[in-house]
Scaffold this motif. Sequence first.
Motif: not given
Length: 298
Positions: A20-24, A86-91, A237-245, A260-265
Amino acid sequence: MKILYVALASLFFTASHSAVGQNNSSCTAIVKSAQDAASRADWVIEGDVNNTFKMNSTPGRIDVSIENAKVVFESEKSPKFFTAVLQTDSCFPNAITTLWGKPADKIIGKRMRFYGTKLTSGRGRRFFFMQPAEQAMPSMPVTRKEYADKKYPHDALTATQDGWSRVRSTDGHFSIEMPGSFEDITKGSGEQPAFMLRGTDRYGSTFLAVFERSGPGSGMGGTFDSTITKPDAKTLTFKGADAVSTLGEIPGSNGEKVTHGLWFRVPGGTFMLGVVTDKDQKESLKFQERFFNSLTFE
């Protein structure tokens, strides 16, 4: 609505998808101030920074070691405060350029305040915002999770030239492009409250964008956390966040309906984007990437 949401929430049978592309907008832009962070944080911790380092297992993240830690806020009490790392979040924006090497010297030895997400499955705590502890503490929301059954009129949209519309979740505070007619729903009753945008294209396929706030009892967040750590998880990685397809069958459809799904925090909650099609219907999937990438945060 309930059938589709339950189906998506329970289906984490992963399979390969195209990238999945990274834009917006990126998830790093969601939190713009300490008050934004306070409204989305599962916890707030203050501590004296004594070091920053990288783990071989997560080379793109920065771990921050702190001493004299103090839990300022928790939406859900932990049995005990067991970690001083403490660890940095992907966001968290610009982690490498602000917390690694010489830039890290600016915070080592100083007392800082961290705002972050509480993860399950033994993944500890990750922070998405940081400020000097000497700065004023923003107000913390008294109520973190309020949902009430609502269905909004179809007036918050901007039509495109090809029949799609940019639609907005009134209560969820996000927007996305949808084909054809759509529904803007807040689901408050039952076991899985969330904010949902749901549309249907001309082939009868369903397009879903669902957001669940973080906090105690967050079903989507817990499912995501436990799934992303599995060896066969299809991560990206989707829009900077860790994601699962994900890919799976709708329960009770005898394999005739496929999700067909995409999940992310992100800071403040968990998103689930999905396209539900007949098993042999491929036309709707040509627009899956457009649908996913059109998501923007507020």
